[in-house]
Design an enzyme around this catalytic site. Structure first.
Site, PDB file in Angstrom:
ATOM      1  N   ASP A  74      -5.866 -15.818  -1.826  1.00  0.00           N
ATOM      2  CA  ASP A  74      -4.796 -16.228  -0.932  1.00  0.00           C
ATOM      3  C   ASP A  74      -4.463 -15.149   0.199  1.00  0.00           C
ATOM      4  O   ASP A  74      -3.668 -15.171   0.931  1.00  0.00           O
ATOM      5  CB  ASP A  74      -3.684 -16.793  -1.677  1.00  0.00           C
ATOM      6  N   ASP A  89      11.023  -1.480  -8.732  1.00  0.00           N
ATOM      7  CA  ASP A  89      11.796  -1.204  -7.675  1.00  0.00           C
ATOM      8  C   ASP A  89      13.052  -1.998  -7.799  1.00  0.00           C
ATOM      9  O   ASP A  89      13.221  -2.941  -8.118  1.00  0.00           O
ATOM     10  CB  ASP A  89      10.905  -1.563  -6.378  1.00  0.00           C
ATOM     11  N   ASP A  96      -1.826  -9.392  -6.193  1.00  0.00           N
ATOM     12  CA  ASP A  96      -0.726 -10.172  -7.179  1.00  0.00           C
ATOM     13  C   ASP A  96      -1.046  -9.193  -8.443  1.00  0.00           C
ATOM     14  O   ASP A  96      -1.549  -8.303  -8.816  1.00  0.00           O
ATOM     15  CB  ASP A  96      -1.492 -11.473  -7.386  1.00  0.00           C
ATOM     16  N   ASN A 119      -6.801 -14.498  -6.217  1.00  0.00           N
ATOM     17  CA  ASN A 119      -7.050 -15.901  -6.323  1.00  0.00           C
ATOM     18  C   ASN A 119      -7.344 -16.280  -4.597  1.00  0.00           C
ATOM     19  O   ASN A 119      -7.516 -17.368  -4.471  1.00  0.00           O
ATOM     20  CB  ASN A 119      -5.813 -16.467  -6.872  1.00  0.00           C
ATOM     21  N   GLU A 133      15.914   7.018  -3.847  1.00  0.00           N
ATOM     22  CA  GLU A 133      15.516   7.247  -2.548  1.00  0.00           C
ATOM     23  C   GLU A 133      16.571   7.651  -1.494  1.00  0.00           C
ATOM     24  O   GLU A 133      17.374   6.732  -1.208  1.00  0.00           O
ATOM     25  CB  GLU A 133      14.624   5.873  -1.934  1.00  0.00           C
ATOM     26  N   HIS A 181       5.096   3.276   1.292  1.00  0.00           N
ATOM     27  CA  HIS A 181       4.992   2.256   2.058  1.00  0.00           C
ATOM     28  C   HIS A 181       5.922   2.202   3.476  1.00  0.00           C
ATOM     29  O   HIS A 181       5.735   1.226   4.059  1.00  0.00           O
ATOM     30  CB  HIS A 181       5.421   1.072   1.296  1.00  0.00           C
ATOM     31  N   ASP A 182       6.586   3.149   3.522  1.00  0.00           N
ATOM     32  CA  ASP A 182       7.484   3.178   4.580  1.00  0.00           C
ATOM     33  C   ASP A 182       7.019   4.274   5.677  1.00  0.00           C
ATOM     34  O   ASP A 182       7.890   4.782   6.760  1.00  0.00           O
ATOM     35  CB  ASP A 182       8.973   3.696   4.350  1.00  0.00           C
ATOM     36  N   ASP A 191      16.153   1.873  -4.483  1.00  0.00           N
ATOM     37  CA  ASP A 191      16.013   1.569  -3.005  1.00  0.00           C
ATOM     38  C   ASP A 191      17.229   2.037  -2.380  1.00  0.00           C
ATOM     39  O   ASP A 191      18.371   1.588  -2.610  1.00  0.00           O
ATOM     40  CB  ASP A 191      15.711   0.354  -2.760  1.00  0.00           C
ATOM     41  N   ASP A 248      -6.189  -8.643  -4.700  1.00  0.00           N
ATOM     42  CA  ASP A 248      -5.931 -10.296  -4.717  1.00  0.00           C
ATOM     43  C   ASP A 248      -6.986 -10.790  -5.562  1.00  0.00           C
ATOM     44  O   ASP A 248      -8.136 -10.870  -5.593  1.00  0.00           O
ATOM     45  CB  ASP A 248      -6.022 -10.693  -3.245  1.00  0.00           C
TER      46      ASP A 248
HETATM   47  C1  GLC Z   1      13.818   1.294   1.610  1.00  0.00           C
HETATM   48  C2  GLC Z   1      12.352   0.646   1.280  1.00  0.00           C
HETATM   49  C3  GLC Z   1      11.923  -0.017   2.668  1.00  0.00           C
HETATM   50  C4  GLC Z   1      12.960  -1.149   3.109  1.00  0.00           C
HETATM   51  C5  GLC Z   1      14.417  -0.720   3.117  1.00  0.00           C
HETATM   52  C6  GLC Z   1      15.340  -1.587   2.983  1.00  0.00           C
HETATM   53  O1  GLC Z   1      13.810   2.384   2.489  1.00  0.00           O
HETATM   54  O2  GLC Z   1      11.717   1.666   1.204  1.00  0.00           O
HETATM   55  O3  GLC Z   1      10.649  -0.440   2.760  1.00  0.00           O
HETATM   56  O4  GLC Z   1      12.698  -1.498   4.268  1.00  0.00           O
HETATM   57  O5  GLC Z   1      14.747   0.444   1.895  1.00  0.00           O
HETATM   58  O6  GLC Z   1      15.760  -2.292   1.715  1.00  0.00           O
HETATM   59 CA    CA Z   2      -3.207 -13.473  -4.409  1.00  0.00          CA
END
Ligand code: GLC
Ligand code: CA
Length: 569
Positions: free
Chosen positions: A25, A98, A29, A23, A256, A328-329, A199, A21
């Site tokens: 917040d 993405d 970013d 700035n 994915e 991230h999942d 995705d 980050d």
């Molecule tokens: C994919 C993404 C996940 C999201 C899902 C719905 O699995 O990686 O983070 O919640 O799709 O878009």
């Molecule tokens: Ca920021």
């Protein structure tokens, strides 16, 4: 195998909200990404995949897009994105976006228009169906819990959402919508992005008759994925997508898809497949309980090894997979795949090594390179992720106590992978000068980039060595294109394999057990095709200072991994 520009690269996933980050917040970013490009370059990263940065209400953290042509203002501006592209280019780095086209946000203009008039032109951009006797059109359970059909107020229509109700599914069978999507994709490719991480793409084809399913839970619903599994025509859709977009730009695409069927690999990612590559989720799939996270126990080593060996073997004549430990999942790989006695630097390096040198494209997830761990949360309120909140409820409904349900979240939550990047030991791990949008893992004083950069023995320094090994002239080809063969499969606790190409082999030997383990190195070429005589100059990497060899007997300490060079078949 036809060589592609991306085969010998190293990729890195950025989860922008939690990266850096600039700035104050509390939200990462684009300027933060630009500011850390040199850090990534120094690590050896070539390809950067950014989780969604489009305009979004962030119900599902950006995977709910309300304008595909805008950068969300929390991340910055389109000018800053263009700067990122040009700064990356200067460093010979590639930016991958993405691509979320299975659904959009309910705030998207298309959906707002459709909602106002489900029978109008925009209604057909989505799946609106009339209810049956006051019930939804079919008994599907969405992936985030509850019915996958949401009633439209003031009408007898419902719309389909496989994920949250704020993520209506797009109808890609509609040529008008498809054109809009293709135009959008090509617009980004024209801008200079190298490709996309795509995705939830296995979900885009629905069975338009929307049949009811036999219930698979006490709610009387059936997992919506079962309807998807029986829908026909996905291949045609994906081929059409490729021909009209990616192929024209030779874009890199990574899909994915969970539970990929072996017989579909060729169609998806073979030489003329729909995509460049596919994540290997075989180890993640070991931890998806049938009715919810609460059903999963720890991942066992034998299953972990078998899953990876199986996918390596089945793929090597067909495609080039993408290897991940976490994203991230998922919870942090170190927390998920390593037992307690391996929760140390040696264990982290070992897990990294066995994964990184597999055949395929390695993608590091931010923080993996410093060994970030799952984050303990004090109460359910500290979690943000929509899916975690749902799984918590599911666990309670299944009879778990609050304490037990919190343990499930600690083990499985997607927020484990989303806590802010730990840059240094200063307040908030140096991620922000403000209040971070998600809790910073309290272990940031012990685990952070700054200290690890200064320490030659750190996990980060070790990852740099791994990257350097993969990229060095001498071993690059064998580590990129070398065939994979398992070794010592009958030995418990041993994760070992070789990669072989043109008379060169690289051998990876790891001991995941708690005890020392002695291996006879004569087992490296069991067919007797080559003799292998150990000598210390064969060692390319060792995650410990120690080495115990007597003749051909190598003893690996607990959590030790050794990478050896061998000539050979
Ligand atoms: C994919 C993404 C996940 C999201 C899902 C719905 O699995 O990686 O983070 O919640 O799709 O878009
Ligand atoms: Ca920021």
């Amino acid at each position: 195998m036809i060589k592609k520009w991306w085969h010998d690269k190293i990729a890195y996933q950025i989860y922008p909200k939690s990266f850096y980050d600039t700035n104050g917040d509390g939200i990462g970013d684009l300027k933060g990404v630009i500011g850390k490009l040199d850090y990534l370059k120094d690590l050896g990263v070539d390809i950067i995949w950014l989780s969604p940065i489009y305009q979004s209400p962030f119900v599902d953290q950006g995977y709910d897009i309300s304008d595909y042509y805008k950068i969300d203002e929390i991340f910055g501006t389109m000018e800053e994105f263009d700067t990122l592209l040009s700064e990356a280019k200067k460093r010979n780095m590639y930016i991958v976006m993405d691509l979320v086209i299975n659904h959009c946000s309910d705030q998207h203009e298309w959906f707002q228009k459709a909602l106002a008039d489900p029978e109008g032109a925009y209604g057909d951009y989505f799946f609106f169906r009339k209810g049956v006797n006051g019930n939804p059109p079919a008994n599907y359970r969405s992936y985030f819990g509850g019915s996958a059909w949401e009633p439209v107020p003031g009408s007898d229509y419902y719309y389909l959402h496989l994920f949250a109700k704020e993520q209506p599914d797009l109808n890609l069978d509609n040529p008008k919508l498809r054109n809009e999507i293709y135009t959008m994709i090509n617009w980004w490719l024209e801008k200079g992005v190298a490709g996309f991480r795509i995705d939830a793409i296995g979900n885009v084809k629905k069975d338009p008759t929307f049949p009811n399913l036999s219930p698979d839970g006490e709610d009387g619903l059936g997992d919506a994925g079962r309807m998807i599994a029986q829908a026909e025509g996905l291949d045609d859709l994906l081929e059409d997508l490729k021909i009209n977009t990616f192929e024209k730009y030779q874009a890199f695409t990574v899909a994915e898809v969970f539970y990929m069927k072996d017989e579909n690999l060729e169609k998806y990612v073979g030489e003329n497949g729909h995509f460049s590559t596919l994540f290997d989720f075989s180890t993640q799939e070991l931890a998806l309980g049938e009715h919810g996270w609460y059903e999963n126990g720890p991942v066992l080593f034998e299953d972990y090894r078998e899953a990876l060996f199986h996918s390596q073997l089945k793929c090597q004549d067909i495609c080039f997979l993408t290897n991940v430990i976490e994203n991230h999942d998922q919870p942090r790989g170190v927390s998920r795949f390593l037992p307690d006695y391996a929760q140390n630097d040696a264990g982290v390096k070992m897990l990294g090594t066995v994964n990184f040198l597999l055949r395929g494209l390695p993608i590091l997830f931010q923080g993996q390179e410093i060994g970030m761990r799952n984050c303990p949360m004090d109460s359910i309120e500290e979690y943000d992720d929509i899916n975690t909140l749902n799984e918590y409820k599911t666990a309670l409904a299944a009879g778990l106590s609050q304490e037990e349900a919190m343990k499930v979240c600690f083990r499985q939550s997607r927020d484990n992978g989303r806590t802010p990047m730990q840059w240094d030991a200063s307040e908030n791990a140096g991620f922000t000068t403000g209040t971070p949008w998600l809790k910073v893992n309290p272990n940031y004083k012990e685990i952070n980039v700054k200290e690890q950069l200064a320490d030659d023995d750190s996990v980060l320094s070790y990852y740099k060595k791994l990257v350097a090994l993969r990229k060095c002239e001498q071993y690059k080809d064998v580590l990129t294109y070398g065939r994979f063969a398992p070794l010592y499969e009958k030995e418990s606790d041993i994760f070992a394999y070789k990669r072989t190409l043109d008379g060169q082999s690289v051998i990876i030997l790891a001991n995941f057990g708690a005890e020392d383990k002695t291996l006879s190195l004569d087992g490296i070429f069991p067919e007797g095709a080559e003799d292998f005589t150990f000598s210390p100059d064969r060692i390319l990497l060792n995650n410990l200072d120690d080495l115990f060899v007597e003749g051909q007997q190598l003893t690996l300490k607990s959590c030790q991994v050794i990478v050896l060079y061998a000539p050979g078949a």
